[in-house]
Design an enzyme around this catalytic site. Sequence first.
Site, PDB file in Angstrom:
ATOM      1  N   GLU A  86       0.680  -1.265   0.024  1.00 10.96           N
ATOM      2  CA  GLU A  86       0.067  -0.015  -0.037  1.00 10.96           C
ATOM      3  C   GLU A  86       0.867   1.087  -0.020  1.00 10.96           C
ATOM      4  O   GLU A  86       1.868   1.273   0.661  1.00 10.96           O
ATOM      5  CB  GLU A  86      -0.960  -0.172   1.138  1.00 10.96           C
ATOM      6  CG  GLU A  86      -1.899  -1.233   0.935  1.00 10.96           C
ATOM      7  CD  GLU A  86      -3.008  -1.197   2.073  1.00 10.96           C
ATOM      8  OE1 GLU A  86      -4.016  -1.816   1.609  1.00 10.96           O
ATOM      9  OE2 GLU A  86      -3.119  -0.864   3.172  1.00 10.96           O
ATOM     10  N   CYS A 329      -1.173   6.215   9.436  1.00 14.26           N
ATOM     11  CA  CYS A 329       0.060   5.559  10.133  1.00 14.26           C
ATOM     12  C   CYS A 329      -0.550   4.000  10.980  1.00 14.26           C
ATOM     13  O   CYS A 329      -1.565   4.076  11.829  1.00 14.26           O
ATOM     14  CB  CYS A 329       0.508   6.432  11.054  1.00 14.26           C
ATOM     15  SG  CYS A 329       1.947   7.514  10.413  1.00 14.26           S
TER      16      CYS A 329
END
Length: 346
Positions: A86, A329
């Site tokens: 990703e 994150c």
Amino acid sequence: MQPFFGMTEEALSGWARSRGATPGAARALARFVLAQAAGRPAPERPSGKLLAQLEASFALPAAEVIADADGTVRFAVRLDDGEVVETVLIHQAVSDLRSRERWTVCVSSQVGCARGCVFCETGRLGLERNLTAAEIVAQYALAARHLQLRPANVVFMGMGEPLDNLEEVLRAIAVLREPSGFAVPERRITVSTVGIVPRMDELFARTKAQVAVSLHAVDPAQRRALLPVARKWSLPELRGCIAKAPRTVLLQWTLIEGTNDADSDADALAGFCAGLDVRVNLIPLNPGPVPSQRAPSMDRCRAFQKRLRDSGIRALLRMPHGQQVGGACGQLAGTRRPLRNHVAAG
Ligand code: SF4
């Protein structure tokens, strides 16, 4: 994807010379191909069969593209062997603190990760394999193609521990900074590490990229509980490494309610920072694999930041980006997340 995407101008030139091109023709070919890959106005088109070979190899991988309402875009990139990594394109709008909008590409450096940080989805995958420089650069190229401009910033904060794949990461940085290609200034590239102490000196020596260290706790037992890597290298060893850094180091501190968000934690962090050339990034925890762990309230986050600042520590509070699309994150899950409608980005 061919390795050409991971080649610098010098390497491409060498490849062409080894196939009979003159030095001048080889350089012209390399510059043309790099400019084309970066989507910038290309110099005059060279002739010959070598160009056709190179052009065919610069196709981008297929990717699923998902946009968050906050402007963040997550790319699930399918590699040639079927693995998925990703990439996140982060948008920061104009604000009181920022006079121009800012685009940053967060790239992955590995399929999965061996380091197993407890609050990270990628850490649950284990390590499948390292990415090649070409696979890393292609992620940036995908984001640039999507945006129709070259994002000014790159962070190695996606899937994987970059220092566990240092050679390919350094090669990717060399390609990204090529003036005839993507031309991302090295100082606008940030490599984030969980603290692989034996490789940090080499990182500082071989690139001018910014270095970010995931700290998250300065109590040894607490850090070991959050980051298994801390069982291998102690905090004094890590601090010693940061103290030798040739430029400012960013310290990442993920704020977790009831774990590391108290005033006493801020004071301990300030003590750790004393005498170091560091800046602290405070990141409220994004929803991740441990349901009982969550971010403190914004008021608590701001109070933590203020306490650090009152101690003379430069501290920024980072607002989350891409939470709704699982692109923030600690949320990157790669192969664990089923791909939906593939978009051929190449
Ligand atoms: S935070 Fe980084 S180093 Fe830790 S498990 Fe996740 S990807 Fe790996």
